[in-house]
Scaffold this motif. Structure first.
Motif, PDB file in Angstrom:
ATOM      1  N   GLN A 174       2.219 101.473   2.690  1.00 27.38           N
ATOM      2  CA  GLN A 174       3.295 100.595   2.237  1.00 27.38           C
ATOM      3  C   GLN A 174       4.681 101.194   2.443  1.00 27.38           C
ATOM      4  OE1 GLN A 174       0.749 101.664   0.283  1.00 27.38           O
ATOM      5  NE2 GLN A 174       1.419 102.155  -1.815  1.00 27.38           N
ATOM      6  N   PRO A 230      -0.539  88.987   0.691  1.00 25.66           N
ATOM      7  CA  PRO A 230      -1.735  88.947  -0.161  1.00 25.66           C
ATOM      8  C   PRO A 230      -2.601  90.189   0.009  1.00 25.66           C
ATOM      9  CG  PRO A 230      -2.112  87.637   1.798  1.00 25.66           C
ATOM     10  CD  PRO A 230      -0.705  88.175   1.911  1.00 25.66           C
ATOM     11  N   TYR A 231      -2.021  91.350  -0.226  1.00 22.18           N
ATOM     12  CA  TYR A 231      -2.757  92.586   0.001  1.00 22.18           C
ATOM     13  C   TYR A 231      -4.011  92.698  -0.858  1.00 22.18           C
ATOM     14  CZ  TYR A 231       1.430  94.137   2.494  1.00 22.18           C
ATOM     15  OH  TYR A 231       2.488  94.251   3.371  1.00 22.18           O
ATOM     16  N   GLU A 232      -3.995  92.041  -2.018  1.00 23.78           N
ATOM     17  CA  GLU A 232      -5.139  92.161  -2.919  1.00 23.78           C
ATOM     18  C   GLU A 232      -6.410  91.535  -2.338  1.00 23.78           C
ATOM     19  OE1 GLU A 232      -3.201  88.242  -3.627  1.00 23.78           O
ATOM     20  OE2 GLU A 232      -2.508  90.309  -3.372  1.00 23.78           O
ATOM     21  N   THR A 233      -6.252  90.686  -1.321  1.00 22.97           N
ATOM     22  CA  THR A 233      -7.432  90.025  -0.743  1.00 22.97           C
ATOM     23  C   THR A 233      -8.017  90.770   0.451  1.00 22.97           C
ATOM     24  OG1 THR A 233      -6.161  88.672   0.815  1.00 22.97           O
ATOM     25  CG2 THR A 233      -6.456  87.805  -1.415  1.00 22.97           C
ATOM     26  N   ARG A 235      -9.575  93.463   0.996  1.00 22.43           N
ATOM     27  CA  ARG A 235     -10.895  94.096   0.904  1.00 22.43           C
ATOM     28  C   ARG A 235     -11.955  93.155   0.347  1.00 22.43           C
ATOM     29  NH1 ARG A 235      -9.461 100.227  -1.330  1.00 22.43           N
ATOM     30  NH2 ARG A 235      -8.017 100.782   0.358  1.00 22.43           N
ATOM     31  N   ASP A 236     -11.645  91.872   0.241  1.00 21.74           N
ATOM     32  CA  ASP A 236     -12.573  90.907  -0.343  1.00 21.74           C
ATOM     33  C   ASP A 236     -12.746  89.724   0.608  1.00 21.74           C
ATOM     34  OD1 ASP A 236     -13.972  89.043  -1.809  1.00 21.74           O
ATOM     35  OD2 ASP A 236     -12.783  89.285  -3.634  1.00 21.74           O
TER      36      ASP A 236
END
Length: 395
Positions: A174, A230-233, A235-236
């Motif tokens: 980042q 949308p970095y939180e997605t 790995r999902d």
């Protein structure tokens, strides 16, 4: 810092990794390439080799193979939100390429050609990756995810946008990532649309979909503008699918079929559209090349070409001076010019507002259906230095 020729570990076996391995080996280094995947990734979406990178391919002796694998996309058709045709243009009018000169191939075909040019005298280790690096006066000690430990004189990170090598040496991604305002999903799907060697791009404000036919393969792309990444997605995989499906839920044309194909795809790739900007591409005995050093994003169409040019320049720098410094000083301006092409691609492909989309469509209607005679100056802004006698080390 000067380094005597010796052993080099290259992380990544896509484009930049095998390319830099080729030139390092040519200059007398002993090279090992480690790749976390179990083998080469075949097929894949089309990529372009153009400008200065064509001369690199010629000097490697692989240009005839790339020309034989050339896809030759014949047209790009832009559609409005209602699915009606806005304009059909020659691909080079959008990409800035030169017909009959540039080469467009599947990403996997380029990787296979590069691997074939290096596999006989470069050690490849698949199914493993770097876990830790420890640099000292005489080299770099590497611990791999497998638990193996080895020492090398140099390490080159060619492991892409989300480079583990870069993280270990320069810190979290980042700090160097420049988000460009989009996320995208890419996947292959059945070609039930009668498309052949062509691309069809649908747009609504802030959303875009593309069907890209490469012989018997059809690649689907769904691109969405998002103010916050949308970095939180990342790995999902299920979260990827849900995010894209929700974004395009009310759209027509072939979007429902693409969403269905995306949910079933076993090769779904999702990421943000981002660039990497680093103040330096090396530290001590560790250097970076390709997307790991300076990802330009797919909006420029220059990722693979920059990887090939950077590989040549990095190896030449080590071979002639024993250091990374010349690679950085001689290549950075070229890289930054090509990273700046994102402004062109952004405006041409995925406008965010209705007003910007209308302006884009007006420009498209004014474009010629014939191929341009010249490419973008940025693509050839670096004149490739002549090959040189390899550096012989220091007294």
């Amino acid at each position: 810092m000067n380094i005597v020729k010796g052993t080099v570990l290259v992380s990544g076996a896509s484009i930049a990794g095998p390319a830099v391995a080729f030139w390092l080996r040519r200059h007398g280094f002993s090279v090992t390439v480690v790749e976390k995947a179990g083998g080469l990734r075949g097929g894949g979406y089309p990529i372009d080799v153009r400008g200065t990178a064509l001369e690199v391919a010629r000097r490697m002796g692989i240009l005839p193979q790339l020309q034989e694998a050339h896809i030759e996309t014949r047209s790009l058709t832009f559609l409005g939100t209602d699915g009606g045709e806005v304009a059909s243009v020659h691909p080079e009018t959008v990409t800035g390429g030169v017909e009959g000169h540039d080469v467009e191939v599947r990403r996997g075909d380029l990787a296979e050609v590069l691997y074939g040019a290096t596999r006989d005298d470069v050690e490849y280790v698949f199914g493993d990756s770097i876990d830790t690096l420890s640099e000292h006066e005489n080299g770099v000690d590497v611990t791999f995810r497998s638990g193996a430990r080895r020492g090398f004189d140099l390490v080159v990170g060619a492991d892409g946008l989300h480079s583990r090598t870069r993280e270990l040496v320069f810190g979290p991604e980042q700090h160097y990532r420049r988000y460009l305002g989009y996320c995208f999903a890419g996947f292959t799907m059945p070609n039930e649309f009668g498309l052949s060697r062509e691309g069809v791009l649908w747009n609504a404000p802030g959303r875009g979909a593309a069907l890209y036919a490469v012989e018997d393969e059809l690649h689907g792309f769904l691109v969405a503008a998002r103010p916050e990444p949308p970095y939180e997605t990342l790995r999902d995989p299920q979260a990827w699918r849900d995010l894209i499906a929700t974004t395009f839920a009310r759209d027509g044309w072939e979007i429902p079929a693409m969403i269905s194909a995306m949910r079933d795809a076993d090769d779904l790739f999702f990421d943000t559209v981002s660039q990497i900007h680093l103040p330096r591409w090396s530290h001590g005995r560790v250097g970076l090349v390709g997307d790991a050093a300076h990802a330009p994003s797919f909006l420029t169409g220059q990722g693979s070409s920059l990887a090939l040019v950077g590989a040549y320049m990095l190896a030449r720098s080590l071979a002639t001076t024993g250091a990374f410094d010349a690679y950085e000083s001689e290549t950075r301006e070229f890289v930054e010019l090509n990273q700046a092409q994102v402004g062109v691609g952004d405006a041409a492909l995925f406008p965010v507002t209705a007003e910007a989309l209308a302006r884009r469509d007006d420009r498209l209607r004014g474009l010629s259906t014939s191929a341009p005679e010249t490419g973008r100056p940025a693509h050839t802004a670096l004149v490739l230095p002549d090959p040189v006698v390899a550096y012989q080390g220091m007294d």
